[in-house]
Design a protein around this motif. Sequence first.
Motif: not given
Length: 532
Positions: A278-297
């Motif tokens: 994904r070009l021209n796409v900026t990630v602003s947040a990495i949030e750990r999920r309660e159970k496992s993994g991450f949410g990427i905004t």
Amino acid sequence: MRVPAISVAFSLLFVSIHAFSFPSFLGAQKPIKTSKRVAVIGGGAAGSSAAYHIQRFAQRAGLDVDITIFERNHYLGGRSTTVHAYDDPRFPIELGASIFVEQNQILVDACTEFNLSTSGAGDERPRDDRPTLGVWDGAKFVYTQYGTIWDLPRLLWRYGYAPIKTRKLVQKTVNRFLKMYEEPFFPWSSLSDVALLLGLTQATAATGIEFLEKNGVGGLFAKEIVQASTRVNYAQELNEIHGLETMVSMAPEGAMAVEGGNWQMFAHMAKTASSDVRLNVTVSAIERREKSGFGITSSPTISSLGDTVDSYGVKSATESFDTVILAAPYQFANVSILPAPESIPSEIPWVKLHVTLFTSPRLLHGRAFGIDSDAEVPTTILTTVPSDPSTHSKPAFFSISTLRAVNNTAFSPPRTEYMYKIFSHESVNPAFLAEIFDLPTPAAGHELSRDDISWMYRKVWHSYPYGLPRVTFEELKLDEGLWYTSGMESFISTMETNALMGKNIARLLIDEWTGSGQKKGEVEQKPLKEIL
Ligand SMILES: Cc1cc2nc3c(=O)[nH]c(=O)nc-3n(C[C@H](O)[C@H](O)[C@H](O)COP(=O)(O)OP(=O)(O)OC[C@H]3O[C@@H](n4cnc5c(N)ncnc54)[C@H](O)[C@@H]3O)c2cc1C
């Protein structure tokens, strides 16, 4: 998180080598059913290499992975990118990383795999009677040479055995570094530990000048030639930059570049690894999920700064990933990590480098460099500082390179022009350009005429960190499932080393998933003597 001094000393004797007791290469296996979703933030050398190697290692291990690469620029390659002189695609010029060397296995392999042609660095330089290289101290050339390779007799005549000693020292250091690619050292779970184990912290702990003097190289050669190399490669002097990057600056034997642009290596790696780049796409947040993994905004990039401010009305989205690789310097990524990871990369000083590219029909003029006005000026001018700072000030630039001669058909009749590249701390102004071509100084606020400068492109980079001496480096695992490549930057900032970091993380990650690496809490320790 830095490793405290006492634990560094301990790990010298009993360092944990991740891959020591487990074969890293597992061969093809039956696919494991669960698919892992990986987010790679950054499509430069590190991120592309991480993605590419995850895909390769996963395939061999029979793992199913789904990789998404987020890149806030409109292009892949990061600090490896080209622009086109005259906006004409026939004339690409490297704006960032321009060369790599034959020992750079990952890059050389990428060129072979993706069928990319390389040419020797400087192959396109105009072939004429001018000296090819001069080292200028702000008032005079302290060293000049003809020909494209180091002129050994001339070097020996001026500097005695220092060039030979330096070459041996560089070779020894490079050989140690190359062990980072091999078992039992590869993959390393800590850059600090592997650097210590391989004796490379002896070089990173000292300034360039300290390291050279300790190894019997000092005096004029260090000041004039080695320092000219650290200034052009890292915009730093020998009393600033550490010994390892000093050695890297002196190692461009067999230097090459990909024809059309080095970025192609990384674009191929990224696209081979992922169908979701994904070009021209900026990630602003990495949030750990309660159970496992991450949410990427993430959201579409809306400015060259890569910010995604809500007031612009840009829609952001949050998606789930099992693992995240932050493949960009944290301090410039503008990413919030929640909750704060176990290890947070420290903010460090970075060089702000002005790169000025331009074309002109004019040749550099002797008068500007303290030689006769009819004398020929070297096509590449490197710089050092004056031996007595009270006599004159140091050069206002790090290097001026004449890249090639071109035929500019926009003029009638077409005329021969030269492409130039200047590295400097400050913006190159019209008065400076007038001086190097011996032209009248333009009035304040005026540029040189199009007859003199027909095309120009300027870029200010956060190019690399100041290589201040240090013995510990950022963690590459910031927390469970969250990896970071840019700890490599304060160790050695190059395309290859960042690609190596990406590959190393890929190996660790796949070993973790397949259970072939160490399990948490089961640290394999081997005495140093046994390992070496
Ligand atoms: C002028 C210059 C000359 C150089 N010369 C050489 C050389 O000759 N040889 C050499 O080997 N090295 C050279 N280097 C150093 C080399 O370019 C770097 O060490 C290397 O390219 C770094 O790669 P990277 O992937 O770690 O980082 P980068 O190339 O910086 O890639 C990081 C990427 O992450 C993206 N990103 C950042 N934040 C976000 C976000 N929030 N969301 C999405 N994307 C994000 C960025 O846009 C960028 O594309 C030079 C550098 C410069 C600037």
